[in-house]
Design a protein around this motif. Structure first.
Motif, PDB file in Angstrom:
ATOM      1  N   GLY A 110       1.200  -0.814  -0.204  1.00 14.57           N
ATOM      2  CA  GLY A 110      -0.236  -0.124  -0.024  1.00 14.57           C
ATOM      3  C   GLY A 110       0.327   1.579   0.165  1.00 14.57           C
ATOM      4  O   GLY A 110       2.195   1.127   0.259  1.00 14.57           O
ATOM      5  N   LYS A 111      -0.131   2.543  -0.423  1.00 11.58           N
ATOM      6  CA  LYS A 111       0.787   3.276  -0.578  1.00 11.58           C
ATOM      7  C   LYS A 111       1.076   4.601   1.084  1.00 11.58           C
ATOM      8  O   LYS A 111       2.448   4.694   1.372  1.00 11.58           O
ATOM      9  N   HIS A 156       9.308   6.711   8.674  1.00 15.94           N
ATOM     10  CA  HIS A 156       9.065   7.688   9.876  1.00 15.94           C
ATOM     11  C   HIS A 156       8.757   7.408  11.075  1.00 15.94           C
ATOM     12  O   HIS A 156       9.459   8.465  12.420  1.00 15.94           O
ATOM     13  N   LEU A 157       8.515   6.187  11.598  1.00 12.65           N
ATOM     14  CA  LEU A 157       8.824   5.769  13.401  1.00 12.65           C
ATOM     15  C   LEU A 157      10.098   5.920  13.292  1.00 12.65           C
ATOM     16  O   LEU A 157      10.910   4.960  14.768  1.00 12.65           O
ATOM     17  N   GLN A 158      11.151   5.709  11.965  1.00 15.37           N
ATOM     18  CA  GLN A 158      12.428   5.158  11.850  1.00 15.37           C
ATOM     19  C   GLN A 158      13.072   6.116  13.499  1.00 15.37           C
ATOM     20  O   GLN A 158      14.128   5.873  13.654  1.00 15.37           O
ATOM     21  N   SER A 159      12.466   7.217  13.169  1.00 14.38           N
ATOM     22  CA  SER A 159      13.130   8.113  13.694  1.00 14.38           C
ATOM     23  C   SER A 159      12.643   8.440  15.106  1.00 14.38           C
ATOM     24  O   SER A 159      13.996   9.246  16.493  1.00 14.38           O
ATOM     25  N   GLY A 160      11.906   6.786  15.996  1.00 16.84           N
ATOM     26  CA  GLY A 160      11.718   7.210  17.339  1.00 16.84           C
ATOM     27  C   GLY A 160      10.392   6.913  17.659  1.00 16.84           C
ATOM     28  O   GLY A 160       9.166   7.470  16.655  1.00 16.84           O
ATOM     29  N   ARG A 161       9.923   7.628  18.559  1.00 16.41           N
ATOM     30  CA  ARG A 161       8.358   6.556  19.368  1.00 16.41           C
ATOM     31  C   ARG A 161       7.948   8.152  18.815  1.00 16.41           C
ATOM     32  O   ARG A 161       8.029   9.378  18.589  1.00 16.41           O
ATOM     33  N   LEU A 162       6.482   8.284  18.434  1.00 19.06           N
ATOM     34  CA  LEU A 162       5.601   9.285  17.628  1.00 19.06           C
ATOM     35  C   LEU A 162       4.397   9.307  17.521  1.00 19.06           C
ATOM     36  O   LEU A 162       3.851   8.178  17.487  1.00 19.06           O
ATOM     37  N   ARG A 163       3.590  10.125  18.330  1.00 17.05           N
ATOM     38  CA  ARG A 163       2.026  10.447  18.593  1.00 17.05           C
ATOM     39  C   ARG A 163       1.320  10.147  17.241  1.00 17.05           C
ATOM     40  O   ARG A 163       2.107  10.619  16.135  1.00 17.05           O
ATOM     41  N   PHE A 164       0.329   9.892  17.916  1.00 15.93           N
ATOM     42  CA  PHE A 164      -0.575  10.175  16.534  1.00 15.93           C
ATOM     43  C   PHE A 164      -0.215  11.157  15.692  1.00 15.93           C
ATOM     44  O   PHE A 164      -0.231  11.762  14.133  1.00 15.93           O
ATOM     45  N   PRO A 196       0.345  14.817   5.383  1.00 14.50           N
ATOM     46  CA  PRO A 196       0.041  15.092   5.224  1.00 14.50           C
ATOM     47  C   PRO A 196      -1.336  14.754   4.331  1.00 14.50           C
ATOM     48  O   PRO A 196      -2.339  15.131   3.737  1.00 14.50           O
ATOM     49  N   GLY A 197      -1.131  14.065   3.371  1.00 18.05           N
ATOM     50  CA  GLY A 197      -1.686  13.551   2.371  1.00 18.05           C
ATOM     51  C   GLY A 197      -2.750  11.917   2.676  1.00 18.05           C
ATOM     52  O   GLY A 197      -3.298  11.423   1.810  1.00 18.05           O
ATOM     53  N   ILE A 198      -2.269  11.690   3.904  1.00 24.57           N
ATOM     54  CA  ILE A 198      -3.015  10.541   4.723  1.00 24.57           C
ATOM     55  C   ILE A 198      -4.086  11.005   5.629  1.00 24.57           C
ATOM     56  O   ILE A 198      -3.588  12.442   6.131  1.00 24.57           O
ATOM     57  N   LEU A 229      -4.984   6.291   8.047  1.00 22.83           N
ATOM     58  CA  LEU A 229      -3.834   6.487   9.766  1.00 22.83           C
ATOM     59  C   LEU A 229      -4.212   5.477  11.027  1.00 22.83           C
ATOM     60  O   LEU A 229      -3.146   4.543  10.896  1.00 22.83           O
ATOM     61  N   THR A 230      -5.080   5.608  11.213  1.00 19.15           N
ATOM     62  CA  THR A 230      -5.100   4.284  12.704  1.00 19.15           C
ATOM     63  C   THR A 230      -5.400   2.964  11.475  1.00 19.15           C
ATOM     64  O   THR A 230      -5.283   2.302  11.926  1.00 19.15           O
ATOM     65  N   LYS A 231      -6.269   3.469  10.516  1.00 20.41           N
ATOM     66  CA  LYS A 231      -6.382   1.569   9.548  1.00 20.41           C
ATOM     67  C   LYS A 231      -5.174   0.939   9.683  1.00 20.41           C
ATOM     68  O   LYS A 231      -4.847  -0.061   9.997  1.00 20.41           O
ATOM     69  N   GLN A 232      -3.573   1.623   9.144  1.00 21.02           N
ATOM     70  CA  GLN A 232      -2.684   1.057   8.740  1.00 21.02           C
ATOM     71  C   GLN A 232      -1.965   0.908  10.154  1.00 21.02           C
ATOM     72  O   GLN A 232      -0.950   0.160   9.743  1.00 21.02           O
ATOM     73  N   LEU A 233      -1.586   1.736  10.631  1.00 24.65           N
ATOM     74  CA  LEU A 233      -1.152   1.644  12.212  1.00 24.65           C
ATOM     75  C   LEU A 233      -1.862  -0.229  12.878  1.00 24.65           C
ATOM     76  O   LEU A 233      -0.659  -0.361  13.628  1.00 24.65           O
ATOM     77  N   ARG A 234      -3.216   0.314  12.967  1.00 24.42           N
ATOM     78  CA  ARG A 234      -4.010  -1.103  13.121  1.00 24.42           C
ATOM     79  C   ARG A 234      -3.175  -2.370  12.344  1.00 24.42           C
ATOM     80  O   ARG A 234      -2.926  -3.068  13.354  1.00 24.42           O
ATOM     81  N   ALA A 235      -3.001  -1.997  11.140  1.00 23.09           N
ATOM     82  CA  ALA A 235      -2.506  -3.198  10.684  1.00 23.09           C
ATOM     83  C   ALA A 235      -1.282  -3.663  10.805  1.00 23.09           C
ATOM     84  O   ALA A 235      -0.502  -4.773  10.995  1.00 23.09           O
ATOM     85  N   LEU A 236       0.225  -2.319  10.520  1.00 23.42           N
ATOM     86  CA  LEU A 236       1.182  -3.028  11.114  1.00 23.42           C
ATOM     87  C   LEU A 236       1.301  -2.902  12.369  1.00 23.42           C
ATOM     88  O   LEU A 236       1.649  -4.089  13.082  1.00 23.42           O
ATOM     89  N   GLU A 237       0.317  -2.824  13.867  1.00 25.56           N
ATOM     90  CA  GLU A 237       0.262  -3.624  15.342  1.00 25.56           C
ATOM     91  C   GLU A 237      -0.008  -4.793  14.727  1.00 25.56           C
ATOM     92  O   GLU A 237       0.490  -6.148  15.182  1.00 25.56           O
ATOM     93  N   GLU A 238      -0.991  -4.934  14.716  1.00 27.21           N
ATOM     94  CA  GLU A 238      -1.051  -6.660  13.767  1.00 27.21           C
ATOM     95  C   GLU A 238      -0.120  -7.556  13.799  1.00 27.21           C
ATOM     96  O   GLU A 238      -0.684  -9.235  14.254  1.00 27.21           O
ATOM     97  N   ASP A 239       0.288  -7.327  12.569  1.00 25.32           N
ATOM     98  CA  ASP A 239       1.554  -7.838  12.324  1.00 25.32           C
ATOM     99  C   ASP A 239       3.095  -7.863  12.969  1.00 25.32           C
ATOM    100  O   ASP A 239       3.748  -8.466  12.532  1.00 25.32           O
ATOM    101  N   GLY A 240       2.753  -6.653  13.885  1.00 24.65           N
ATOM    102  CA  GLY A 240       4.126  -7.039  15.286  1.00 24.65           C
ATOM    103  C   GLY A 240       4.882  -6.457  14.396  1.00 24.65           C
ATOM    104  O   GLY A 240       6.038  -6.523  14.886  1.00 24.65           O
ATOM    105  N   LEU A 241       4.466  -5.259  13.626  1.00 24.77           N
ATOM    106  CA  LEU A 241       5.642  -4.256  13.197  1.00 24.77           C
ATOM    107  C   LEU A 241       5.711  -2.641  13.963  1.00 24.77           C
ATOM    108  O   LEU A 241       7.115  -2.348  14.003  1.00 24.77           O
ATOM    109  N   VAL A 242       4.874  -2.342  14.655  1.00 24.41           N
ATOM    110  CA  VAL A 242       4.777  -1.695  15.587  1.00 24.41           C
ATOM    111  C   VAL A 242       3.798  -1.846  16.989  1.00 24.41           C
ATOM    112  O   VAL A 242       2.788  -2.459  16.665  1.00 24.41           O
ATOM    113  N   LEU A 243       4.227  -0.882  17.934  1.00 24.69           N
ATOM    114  CA  LEU A 243       3.642  -0.856  18.824  1.00 24.69           C
ATOM    115  C   LEU A 243       3.033   0.286  19.821  1.00 24.69           C
ATOM    116  O   LEU A 243       3.436   1.381  18.971  1.00 24.69           O
TER     117      LEU A 243
END
Length: 125
Positions: free
Chosen positions: A23-24, A32-40, A48-50, A55-69
């Motif tokens: 996906g996009k 962006h998360l490579q720079s460290g912890r970030l708030r939503f 700005p294009g999302i 953003l919520t949907k993509q973060l949930r998917a990344l969390e489900e896949d174990g890539l994001v905490l």
């Protein structure tokens, strides 16, 4: 040249990896998360294009896949922070390679209709 020594049909490791970052937006979020912890809200400002919903949907998917905490702080209003998991960190070389490739091929990518991101959007990476 066709490679015959590696089967990359269904179940291929490349396909599996691309499914995780498809996906996009997922790759951009991981970048962006490579720079460290970030708030939503910080993530949203950097992208700005999302939409908030995407953003919520993509973060949930990344969390489900174990890539994001995701960490929720018991505050009013609630504070939620995101960071790369150990598995997400292991994708750093992949994300960095994608960034380098885009920088090296920016002129050609623009010529074939792939929008090159503004230089300031990924500054500091």
């Amino acid at each position: 040249m066709k490679r015959r020594d590696v089967d990359c049909g269904p179940g291929c490791p490349v396909e599996a990896t691309l499914d995780l970052i498809d996906g996009k937006w997922k790759g951009v979020i991981l970048f962006h998360l490579q720079s460290g912890r970030l708030r939503f809200g910080e993530l949203r400002r950097r992208m700005p294009g999302i939409t908030q919903r995407m953003l919520t949907k993509q973060l949930r998917a990344l969390e489900e896949d174990g890539l994001v905490l995701r960490e929720v702080f018991a505050e009013v209003p609630p504070r939620v922070e995101y960071e790369l998991s150990e598995m997400g960190e292991s994708l750093r070389p992949v994300i960095d390679a994608l960034k380098r490739w885009a920088e090296e091929h920016r002129a050609r990518a623009g010529a074939i209709g792939v929008a090159a991101p503004p230089a300031e959007a990924h500054a500091g990476a």
